[in-house]
Design a protein around this motif. Structure first.
Motif, PDB file in Angstrom:
ATOM      1  N   MET A   6       0.814  -1.218   0.000  1.00 44.99           N
ATOM      2  CA  MET A   6       0.000   0.000   0.000  1.00 44.99           C
ATOM      3  C   MET A   6       0.848   1.269   0.000  1.00 44.99           C
ATOM      4  O   MET A   6       0.623   2.164  -0.807  1.00 44.99           O
ATOM      5  CB  MET A   6      -0.953   0.006   1.206  1.00 44.99           C
ATOM      6  N   LEU A   7       1.813   1.377   0.895  1.00 50.13           N
ATOM      7  CA  LEU A   7       2.634   2.580   0.979  1.00 50.13           C
ATOM      8  C   LEU A   7       3.482   2.784  -0.279  1.00 50.13           C
ATOM      9  O   LEU A   7       3.510   3.895  -0.821  1.00 50.13           O
ATOM     10  CB  LEU A   7       3.501   2.546   2.238  1.00 50.13           C
ATOM     11  N   PRO A   8       4.158   1.746  -0.804  1.00 51.81           N
ATOM     12  CA  PRO A   8       4.900   1.956  -2.054  1.00 51.81           C
ATOM     13  C   PRO A   8       3.998   2.391  -3.215  1.00 51.81           C
ATOM     14  O   PRO A   8       4.376   3.266  -4.009  1.00 51.81           O
ATOM     15  CB  PRO A   8       5.531   0.598  -2.334  1.00 51.81           C
ATOM     16  N   MET A   9       2.814   1.807  -3.302  1.00 47.61           N
ATOM     17  CA  MET A   9       1.890   2.216  -4.375  1.00 47.61           C
ATOM     18  C   MET A   9       1.440   3.652  -4.183  1.00 47.61           C
ATOM     19  O   MET A   9       1.304   4.411  -5.155  1.00 47.61           O
ATOM     20  CB  MET A   9       0.690   1.268  -4.425  1.00 47.61           C
ATOM     21  N   ALA A  42       9.454   4.624  -2.987  1.00 51.17           N
ATOM     22  CA  ALA A  42       8.588   3.445  -2.999  1.00 51.17           C
ATOM     23  C   ALA A  42       9.409   2.169  -2.896  1.00 51.17           C
ATOM     24  O   ALA A  42       9.035   1.229  -2.183  1.00 51.17           O
ATOM     25  CB  ALA A  42       7.737   3.434  -4.265  1.00 51.17           C
ATOM     26  N   GLY A  43      10.541   2.130  -3.586  1.00 55.07           N
ATOM     27  CA  GLY A  43      11.402   0.952  -3.527  1.00 55.07           C
ATOM     28  C   GLY A  43      11.959   0.709  -2.141  1.00 55.07           C
ATOM     29  O   GLY A  43      12.082  -0.432  -1.698  1.00 55.07           O
ATOM     30  N   MET A  44      12.285   1.791  -1.439  1.00 54.95           N
ATOM     31  CA  MET A  44      12.813   1.655  -0.080  1.00 54.95           C
ATOM     32  C   MET A  44      11.784   1.054   0.875  1.00 54.95           C
ATOM     33  O   MET A  44      12.137   0.357   1.820  1.00 54.95           O
ATOM     34  CB  MET A  44      13.254   3.012   0.448  1.00 54.95           C
ATOM     35  N   PRO A  75      11.097  -1.130   7.763  1.00 48.51           N
ATOM     36  CA  PRO A  75      11.093  -0.485   6.443  1.00 48.51           C
ATOM     37  C   PRO A  75      11.466   0.993   6.537  1.00 48.51           C
ATOM     38  O   PRO A  75      11.104   1.681   7.483  1.00 48.51           O
ATOM     39  CB  PRO A  75       9.652  -0.646   5.965  1.00 48.51           C
ATOM     40  N   GLY A  76      12.200   1.455   5.547  1.00 41.33           N
ATOM     41  CA  GLY A  76      12.572   2.856   5.463  1.00 41.33           C
ATOM     42  C   GLY A  76      13.810   3.229   6.243  1.00 41.33           C
ATOM     43  O   GLY A  76      14.281   4.359   6.145  1.00 41.33           O
ATOM     44  N   ARG A  82      21.420  -0.009   4.094  1.00 43.54           N
ATOM     45  CA  ARG A  82      22.867  -0.119   3.895  1.00 43.54           C
ATOM     46  C   ARG A  82      23.338  -1.537   4.191  1.00 43.54           C
ATOM     47  O   ARG A  82      24.088  -2.136   3.409  1.00 43.54           O
ATOM     48  CB  ARG A  82      23.580   0.879   4.795  1.00 43.54           C
ATOM     49  N   LEU A  83      22.882  -2.095   5.312  1.00 37.44           N
ATOM     50  CA  LEU A  83      23.271  -3.457   5.668  1.00 37.44           C
ATOM     51  C   LEU A  83      22.787  -4.435   4.609  1.00 37.44           C
ATOM     52  O   LEU A  83      23.547  -5.278   4.142  1.00 37.44           O
ATOM     53  CB  LEU A  83      22.718  -3.827   7.045  1.00 37.44           C
TER      54      LEU A  83
END
Length: 144
Positions: A6-9, A42-44, A75-76, A82-83
């Motif tokens: 939902m959030l990426p979309m 969105a990818g993150m 997420p985010g 980085r890891l």
């Protein structure tokens, strides 16, 4: 599974809504940059950035059997990203626990960090390490 997207979309949709007027009547370079920024955001936040998360109890059980580290993340988080990316393909060998989806995982992180939810918290052989160097985590995955 749909909730995870939902959030990426929403980010992609907002990016398209913000960039659309610029494509039609403004500088298209700015529109492309804005749209690209929203797509990266969105990818993150998408489930694609990390291997499939499991619950804290399952991760601890698997780690006890195979000796692999457990990474508590959310997420985010730039440090989690980085890891994840510095581990590369070896990231699939780590047990990932999303603390925003698993209350037991969040409590493990709070217990290790004096009540804070500082991530990534990597647990190796029952010992928590807060925001360790990715090279160190990679070394923990080396065959012994």
């Amino acid at each position: 599974m749909m909730r995870a997207w939902m959030l990426p979309m929403l980010f992609v949709l907002c990016g398209a809504l913000v960039a659309a007027p610029l494509f039609t009547g403004g500088p298209s370079g700015t529109a492309v940059a804005l749209l690209l920024g929203f797509v990266v955001l969105a990818g993150m936040y998408s489930p694609l950035a990390f291997p499939r998360s499991i619950g804290a109890e399952e991760a601890q059980g698997r780690s006890a059997v195979d000796g692999r580290p457990v990474v508590y993340w959310r997420p985010g988080c730039a440090f989690c990203m980085r890891l994840r990316f510095r581990l590369g393909r070896k990231a699939r060998r780590v047990h990932w626990v999303n603390i925003w989806r698993d209350p037991a995982g969040a409590s493990v992180v709070r217990a290790a960090n004096d009540g804070d939810e500082t991530v990534p918290t990597v647990v190796v052989a029952g010992v928590p390490h807060v925001n360790p160097d990715p090279a160190w985590v990679r070394a923990q995955l080396a065959p012994r």
